[in-house]
Design an enzyme around this catalytic site. Structure first.
Site, PDB file in Angstrom:
ATOM      1  N   LYS A  50       0.827  -1.208   0.000  1.00 42.78           N
ATOM      2  CA  LYS A  50       0.000   0.000   0.000  1.00 42.78           C
ATOM      3  C   LYS A  50       0.862   1.259   0.000  1.00 42.78           C
ATOM      4  CE  LYS A  50      -0.756   1.887   3.530  1.00 42.78           C
ATOM      5  NZ  LYS A  50      -1.743   1.655   4.566  1.00 42.78           N
ATOM      6  N   HIS A 440      14.892  25.473  11.799  1.00 43.08           N
ATOM      7  CA  HIS A 440      14.306  26.337  10.773  1.00 43.08           C
ATOM      8  C   HIS A 440      15.084  26.244   9.467  1.00 43.08           C
ATOM      9  CE1 HIS A 440      12.084  29.794   9.270  1.00 43.08           C
ATOM     10  NE2 HIS A 440      13.240  30.298   8.864  1.00 43.08           N
TER      11      HIS A 440
END
Length: 452
Positions: A50, A440
């Protein structure tokens, strides 16, 4: 002639394989009985193939966005037949790998379907005949689950999830019946491969049991992509012939399609086990067990989907290993089912751990929790300027400041929530999240920069 073993395992899926190999590592003589391919639902007809189909179908979005990053691609189109063939080839490889690992572990693989003759004896059936009789000091039932077809006329004309991996290609239009993770995942897979998809949902929302706001975010994204979702619709009958079907709804509407996927749930696979011959109690469709995976018969145990508790591969694996550690390794332990991360590999992904907002309100009251959320367009979509916004959500118990739920909808949600599960399992507070320096630029940094 009867062959004797310390442990007989019925089923070579995730839980059975884990238990058999761990028990053998402690010196137990172990036989594992399997009438199908080795690997179980996860490897053969579930998680692994899947997810490969998910990866394949997701290239639709990657290729569509390529131009905004300076890649000129013209005329790309999917060929599901190539993807399906390659997925089956990988499943074949994994099936053989698991057989090899059993051999290395010293576990005897017995081919055929096992059934109880009495509390200690297993008959192995192959081609309708008993070809072997085994005696086990202990017996572990790990037969897994099977898709459930609704009892409507023509249900046999529809596919269940197992059938999807056997197709040579997909038709132009498919109706998917269901609202759970299997229905949503295959709706997205098929859509990504160029199939027109209509999703029929009996209730009024998708993904029951997941955080409602998160499931609604998945719904919005699916609809924005062009998947038609019809709530409060149920099938009444399927007519026609394969490739040219008509699904009749309970309101009398007729939907023409090339295929119908009946993603209407799964049940424990107890058929043919002859549990009554061993005196094993059944509760509804499941085998109840205690915290040590023991049935009402002290030397007979069960793990995984046959117990119908949390039907996830890692849970079955841990249950199998905990059983072997306790019984054969002199390392007694029990599985903690209270904090289990879960994911839906829809597009976009949904993942969560701990309490949903609804469950938290039920436990602590609406005034007893705080909800922190962030919703924004991720940087990956800044240049294409399209695609769904991500959702990040923390549920905090006000009295203790503990984070009791963490949920995300967006790319890589499962990878991110896996790490969040560690923190929540250790009792992290919102202050602990706030104290953590952000990485970040990333999507996950929003979990530690939400206004506190």
């Amino acid at each position: 002639m009867t062959d004797c073993f310390d442990l007989i395992v019925l089923g070579a899926g995730s839980g059975g394989l884990a238990a058999a190999k761990r028990a053998a590592s402690y010196g137990a003589s172990v036989a594992i009985v399997e009438g199908d391919r080795v690997g179980g639902t996860c490897v053969i007809r579930g998680c692994v193939p899947k997810k490969l189909l998910v990866y394949g179908s997701a290239y639709r979005h990657v290729l569509a966005d390529a131009a905004s990053y300076g890649w000129q691609l013209d005329g790309f189109r999917p060929d599901a037949s190539v993807l399906l063939a390659n997925v089956r080839r990988e499943v074949d490889r994994l099936n053989q790998l698991h057989i090899t690992l059993l051999e290395k572990a010293g576990v005897e693989l017995v081919r055929g379907w096992g059934r109880f003759a009495d509390p200690h004896h297993i008959e192995v059936i192959q081609d309708g005949e008993t070809n072997r009789r085994l005696k086990g000091e202990r017996i572990l039932i790990a037969a897994g689950g099977r898709p459930h077809r609704p009892t409507i006329p023509g249900a046999e004309l529809g596919w269940v999830s197992d059938d999807m991996f056997l197709q040579e290609s997909f038709p132009d239009r498919v109706v998917v019946v269901g609202a759970g993770f299997i229905a949503c995942e295959f709706a997205c897979i098929l859509h990504g491969l160029g199939v027109a998809v209509t999703l029929l949902v009996r209730g009024d929302h998708l993904l029951r049991g997941f955080d409602r706001e998160a499931s609604h975010a998945v719904q919005e994204a699916m609809e924005a992509e062009g998947i038609e979702i019809r709530f409060t619709h149920s099938p009444a009958a399927i007519t026609g012939v394969p490739g040219a079907l008509e699904l009749v709804t309970q309101s009398g509407e007729v939907l023409a399609c090339g295929g119908v996927l009946l993603a209407t749930g799964r049940r424990p696979f107890l058929e043919g086990l002859q549990l009554e011959c061993a005196g094993v109690a059944v509760e509804g469709h499941r085998i109840p067990v205690d915290a040590d995976q023991t049935t009402n018969v002290p030397h007979i145990h069960a793990v995984g989907d046959v117990t119908d508790r949390i039907n996830l591969t890692p849970v079955a694996v841990d249950e199998g290993r905990a059983f072997a550690d306790t019984v054969y390794g002199n390392k007694p332990r029990q599985v903690n089912h209270d904090l289990v991360a879960s994911a839906v590999f829809s597009q976009p992904e949904l993942a969560g751990v701990g309490l949903s907002e609804e469950a938290a309100i039920e436990r602590f009251g609406a005034e007893g929790i705080r909800v922190h959320r962030a919703r924004f367009r991720p940087m990956a979509q800044a240049l294409p300027a399209r695609g769904p916004r991500v959702l990040l959500k923390l549920i905090v118990e006000s009295a203790t400041d503990k984070v009791v739920g963490c949920h995300m909808v967006g790319e890589h949600s499962a990878e991110i929530i896996q790490m969040a599960a560690i923190a929540i399992g250790m009792g992290a507070t919102k202050a602990d999240f706030d104290r953590t320096m952000a990485l970040h630029p990333s999507v996950a940094e929003e979990f530690v920069t939400m206004a506190g």
